[in-house]
Motif scaffolding. Structure first.
Motif, short mmCIF file in Angstrom:
data_model
loop_
_atom_site.label_atom_id
_atom_site.label_comp_id
_atom_site.label_asym_id
_atom_site.label_seq_id
_atom_site.Cartn_x
_atom_site.Cartn_y
_atom_site.Cartn_z
N SER A 39 -100.14 15.20 -90.96
CA SER A 39 -100.50 16.16 -92.01
C SER A 39 -99.55 16.06 -93.19
N VAL A 40 -98.25 15.94 -92.92
CA VAL A 40 -97.26 15.81 -93.98
C VAL A 40 -97.51 14.54 -94.79
N MET A 41 -97.80 13.44 -94.10
CA MET A 41 -98.06 12.18 -94.81
C MET A 41 -99.32 12.29 -95.68
N TYR A 42 -100.32 13.03 -95.19
CA TYR A 42 -101.54 13.25 -95.97
C TYR A 42 -101.21 14.06 -97.24
N HIS A 45 -101.45 12.94 -101.35
CA HIS A 45 -102.37 13.63 -102.26
C HIS A 45 -101.68 14.61 -103.21
N ASN A 46 -100.39 14.71 -103.16
CA ASN A 46 -99.63 15.56 -104.09
C ASN A 46 -98.79 14.64 -104.96
N LYS A 47 -99.41 14.10 -106.00
CA LYS A 47 -98.75 13.10 -106.83
C LYS A 47 -98.18 13.66 -108.13
N LYS A 48 -98.61 14.85 -108.53
CA LYS A 48 -98.18 15.40 -109.81
C LYS A 48 -97.28 16.61 -109.60
N ASP A 49 -96.49 16.89 -110.61
CA ASP A 49 -95.68 18.11 -110.58
C ASP A 49 -96.60 19.32 -110.52
N PRO A 50 -96.22 20.37 -109.81
CA PRO A 50 -94.96 20.45 -109.08
C PRO A 50 -95.06 19.72 -107.75
N ALA A 62 -100.77 26.99 -95.07
CA ALA A 62 -101.58 25.77 -95.15
C ALA A 62 -102.53 25.81 -96.35
N LEU A 63 -103.16 26.95 -96.57
CA LEU A 63 -104.11 27.06 -97.68
C LEU A 63 -103.41 27.06 -99.04
N ARG A 64 -102.23 27.63 -99.10
CA ARG A 64 -101.48 27.59 -100.37
C ARG A 64 -101.01 26.16 -100.66
N ILE A 65 -100.72 25.39 -99.63
CA ILE A 65 -100.41 23.97 -99.82
C ILE A 65 -101.65 23.27 -100.37
N GLY A 66 -102.82 23.60 -99.81
CA GLY A 66 -104.07 23.01 -100.26
C GLY A 66 -104.32 23.19 -101.75
N LYS A 67 -103.81 24.28 -102.31
CA LYS A 67 -103.99 24.53 -103.74
C LYS A 67 -103.22 23.52 -104.59
N HIS A 68 -102.30 22.78 -103.98
CA HIS A 68 -101.54 21.74 -104.69
C HIS A 68 -102.16 20.36 -104.53
N LEU A 69 -103.27 20.29 -103.81
CA LEU A 69 -103.95 19.02 -103.57
C LEU A 69 -105.28 19.04 -104.32
N THR A 91 -95.16 7.34 -82.17
CA THR A 91 -94.26 7.14 -83.29
C THR A 91 -94.83 7.83 -84.52
N CYS A 92 -93.96 8.18 -85.42
CA CYS A 92 -94.39 8.84 -86.65
C CYS A 92 -94.23 7.87 -87.82
N GLN A 93 -95.15 7.99 -88.75
CA GLN A 93 -95.08 7.19 -89.97
C GLN A 93 -93.90 7.67 -90.79
N LEU A 94 -93.15 6.76 -91.35
CA LEU A 94 -92.00 7.12 -92.18
C LEU A 94 -92.40 7.06 -93.64
N PRO A 95 -91.81 7.93 -94.45
CA PRO A 95 -92.11 7.87 -95.88
C PRO A 95 -91.55 6.59 -96.48
N SER A 96 -92.17 6.16 -97.56
CA SER A 96 -91.69 4.97 -98.25
C SER A 96 -90.36 5.28 -98.93
N GLU A 97 -89.69 4.24 -99.35
CA GLU A 97 -88.42 4.41 -100.08
C GLU A 97 -88.62 5.33 -101.29
N LYS A 98 -89.74 5.15 -101.95
CA LYS A 98 -90.08 5.94 -103.15
C LYS A 98 -90.32 7.41 -102.82
N GLU A 99 -90.75 7.71 -101.60
CA GLU A 99 -91.10 9.09 -101.20
C GLU A 99 -89.95 9.83 -100.52
#
Length: 134
Positions: free
Chosen positions: A20-23, A27-32, A76-83, A120-128
């Motif tokens: 869920s975090v990786m998703y 999908h949250n690419k812009k500020d904030p 969860a729904l307030r996070i959705g407002k940022h996607l 195993t869990c997916q790791l964020p990229s260096e950029k993330e």
């Protein structure tokens, strides 16, 4: 700590939560930007203590936004407002009474480790990585 206005706190040992975090991250690419912290981290422990909030159990996603803590379905729904794709839908579903929303949330939380079994869990990229606290 005051520089982070939106923080998603999640169970760092849960494959469903990690996915869920990786998703959210994809999908949250812009500020904030949303930042992330495992509930098991020293950062989370210190953050909740300094804010005078008890550390929640691991079945509860917590979203900290502009000085307020939002738990379970509301978080969860307030996070959705940022996607982008979920902004409208999240706003509509927030109109459903919290007792109904949290019942669904609690069912998923109770079965989350069965829903998505992951060794195993997916790791964020260096950029993330800068978006992960603690």
């Amino acid at each position: 700590m005051n520089d982070f206005h939106q923080i998603v706190f999640y169970d760092g040992d849960c494959g469903f939560c990690n996915r869920s975090v990786m998703y959210i991250l994809r999908h949250n690419k812009k500020d904030p930007f949303l930042y992330f912290a495992s509930l098991q981290s020293d950062f989370a422990n210190d953050f909740f203590r300094k804010k005078g909030e008890p550390l929640p159990d691991l079945s509860s996603l917590v979203f900290f936004e502009n000085g307020h803590f939002y738990y379970r379905s509301t978080g969860a729904l307030r996070i959705g407002k940022h996607l982008k794709r979920y902004k409208f839908l999240s706003g509509v579903v927030l109109l459903i009474p919290v007792i109904i929303r949290d019942s669904v949330y609690n069912f998923i939380a109770k079965h989350r480790k069965k829903i998505y079994k992951q060794e195993t869990c997916q790791l964020p990229s260096e950029k993330e990585r800068h978006r992960f606290l603690g």
